[in-house]
Scaffold this active site. Sequence first.
Site, mmCIF file in Angstrom:
data_model
loop_
_atom_site.group_PDB
_atom_site.id
_atom_site.type_symbol
_atom_site.label_atom_id
_atom_site.label_comp_id
_atom_site.label_asym_id
_atom_site.label_seq_id
_atom_site.Cartn_x
_atom_site.Cartn_y
_atom_site.Cartn_z
ATOM 1 N N GLU A 1 0.951 -1.266 -0.040
ATOM 2 C CA GLU A 1 -0.053 0.008 0.211
ATOM 3 C C GLU A 1 0.781 1.236 0.020
ATOM 4 O O GLU A 1 1.917 1.397 0.841
ATOM 5 C CB GLU A 1 -0.900 0.006 1.238
ATOM 6 C CG GLU A 1 -1.783 1.156 1.208
ATOM 7 C CD GLU A 1 -2.632 1.213 0.115
ATOM 8 O OE1 GLU A 1 -3.362 0.301 -0.351
ATOM 9 O OE2 GLU A 1 -2.579 2.360 -0.803
ATOM 10 N N CYS B 1 5.804 5.383 8.564
ATOM 11 C CA CYS B 1 6.247 4.503 7.591
ATOM 12 C C CYS B 1 7.678 4.797 7.435
ATOM 13 O O CYS B 1 8.882 3.867 7.534
ATOM 14 C CB CYS B 1 5.594 4.891 6.378
ATOM 15 S SG CYS B 1 4.045 3.945 6.150
HETATM 16 C C1 UDX Z 1 4.378 7.670 3.400
HETATM 17 C C2 UDX Z 1 4.499 7.471 2.019
HETATM 18 O O1 UDX Z 1 4.372 8.912 1.231
HETATM 19 C C3 UDX Z 1 3.383 6.656 1.469
HETATM 20 O O2 UDX Z 1 3.450 6.298 0.123
HETATM 21 C C4 UDX Z 1 3.488 5.338 2.295
HETATM 22 O O3 UDX Z 1 2.342 4.380 2.009
HETATM 23 C C5 UDX Z 1 3.346 5.750 3.733
HETATM 24 O O4 UDX Z 1 4.426 6.467 4.108
HETATM 25 P P1 UDX Z 1 2.945 9.049 5.187
HETATM 26 O O5 UDX Z 1 3.799 8.524 6.089
HETATM 27 O O6 UDX Z 1 1.529 8.995 5.385
HETATM 28 O O7 UDX Z 1 3.072 8.493 3.786
HETATM 29 O O8 UDX Z 1 3.164 10.939 4.808
HETATM 30 P P2 UDX Z 1 4.094 11.601 3.911
HETATM 31 O O9 UDX Z 1 3.387 12.623 3.327
HETATM 32 O O10 UDX Z 1 4.862 10.691 2.987
HETATM 33 O O11 UDX Z 1 5.179 12.353 4.978
HETATM 34 C C6 UDX Z 1 6.174 11.879 5.693
HETATM 35 C C7 UDX Z 1 7.023 12.790 6.463
HETATM 36 O O12 UDX Z 1 7.869 13.276 5.815
HETATM 37 C C8 UDX Z 1 6.226 13.520 7.136
HETATM 38 O O13 UDX Z 1 6.659 13.645 8.539
HETATM 39 C C9 UDX Z 1 6.504 14.913 6.366
HETATM 40 O O14 UDX Z 1 6.428 16.205 7.111
HETATM 41 C C10 UDX Z 1 7.825 14.659 6.006
HETATM 42 N N1 UDX Z 1 7.933 15.555 4.661
HETATM 43 C C11 UDX Z 1 7.471 15.066 3.405
HETATM 44 C C12 UDX Z 1 9.005 16.223 4.388
HETATM 45 O O15 UDX Z 1 9.695 16.681 5.493
HETATM 46 N N2 UDX Z 1 9.177 16.879 3.260
HETATM 47 C C13 UDX Z 1 8.592 16.743 2.151
HETATM 48 O O16 UDX Z 1 8.848 17.135 1.032
HETATM 49 C C14 UDX Z 1 7.823 15.716 2.180
#
Ligand code: UDX
Length: 453
Positions: A156, A268
């Site tokens: 997923e 994740c």
């Molecule tokens: C992630 C993956 O994107 C998704 O495909 C997988 O199924 C689960 O893990 P998620 O953990 O829900 O999803 O959030 P995501 O939007 O990916 O952000 C993860 C972390 O990275 C957050 O703490 C966010 O603040 C940080 N982040 C994300 C950054 O610091 N900079 C960015 O440019 C993007």
Amino acid sequence: MKIMVVGTGYVGLVTGTCLADLGNSVTCIDSNPDKLAVLKTCKSPFYEPGLDERLKRNVDAGRLNFSESLKDSFSETGVFFNAVGTPPMESGESDLSYVYAVVNEFFKTYKELGCTDFKVLITKSTVPVGTGSEIEAIRNSHGITEDQVAILSNPEFLREGTAIYDFFHPDRIVIGSSSEKALDIVQELYGPLYRNETPIVRTSIQTSELSKYASNAFLATKISFINEMANLCELTGADVSDISKIMGMDGRIGKYFLHPGPGYGGSCFPKDTKALVYLAKQLGYNLNVVAAVEDVNESQKKRVMSHVLDYFDNDIAGKTFALLGISFKPNTDDVREASSLTIIDLLLKQGAIVKAFDPEVKSLAQFEDNQNFSIVSDSYEAAELSDAIILVTEWNTFRELDLERLKSSMNKPSLFFDLRNVYSPEKLRDAGFETYVIGRKLLSSSQKITQNG
Ligand code: UDX
């Protein structure tokens, strides 16, 4: 199709509800009676935009129901999703005990009920490569053949906060199995999305399992990379927001996941990068890039705070901080591995007072007993009589703050540490703040930041 989804966490509940929305008959299984009681009132146990409405719609239509037991409609179900949690252990290894508990119960039930029909057991949980082969070995040990139960991996990729949208608009659907029959059935299940031009990749079970870790590790790499560039910008006078833009304009790099911040969190990235490094090490291989990504992420949380400590000459005892945003990212109430937790802990340990506000997070058990910590009801209440604002999570509501109003109730000089690049340094300065905006502008007294913060 008649489907069962075991585990009603983010992945399981969103998958079950959305598959019901596509017209399937879905039973979601969870062993936690408290969770089931909440679900039976058509409420999600966690905050995910749009989920409650869809839950209700599908329960009302009779397509979605909840049960404690796999046995209830096992015989008439053909497709089973295993979507239980795989939490990290101390070593970084994923704890697969919940996954295997479901697998064992599945095969036991298949035998006990005397089933002979074809069923597909799909692993939706994020599991290390090799788990599918292990599940096949368990199946064989029960004397069940691939013609009776086929094992399939279907990782997923949905994100918290946009999970429903992501389910219906995935970039790709990955299905891995050695059974063509199982691959055909699951491809048909995702038919409505496939017909909307979502590519479906049919591959081996091992490739499918590893593809999830490879994708998450690469996205985490982009974040740690841009965080290091932000740190370098602060030392050189360059502007990271322009650097991100310029890099993103190169189609080979891509514009996503280039936003600097206080380190990634969530359920994740931190877990999956550690599990991948662990898995490689078990196989005698050092995954150097991913290990460095993790190291950078850990030091980033501390480094952003070094600017705060530096400004106050390492003496923040008695100072009050307004912390905006607790969840690990906007549009979720999830605080797993959130950078805010490290930041709050650091502030409290040094004797500071923290007034936090988050649109969805209303309690934090680990700080509940600390009298210097409180969660207040809005940004303005947090800012009142505080010495500094620290913007940790970029909820939309923090993009439209009345900066003059915020500042007017704060102690002087009023500081604004923007860890997410929400405001331009000029805008904050015009409102009368002394500012630090990540990768863009240092407070005048903070030029002595060192390489490791
Ligand atoms: C992630 C993956 O994107 C998704 O495909 C997988 O199924 C689960 O893990 P998620 O953990 O829900 O999803 O959030 P995501 O939007 O990916 O952000 C993860 C972390 O990275 C957050 O703490 C966010 O603040 C940080 N982040 C994300 C950054 O610091 N900079 C960015 O440019 C993007």
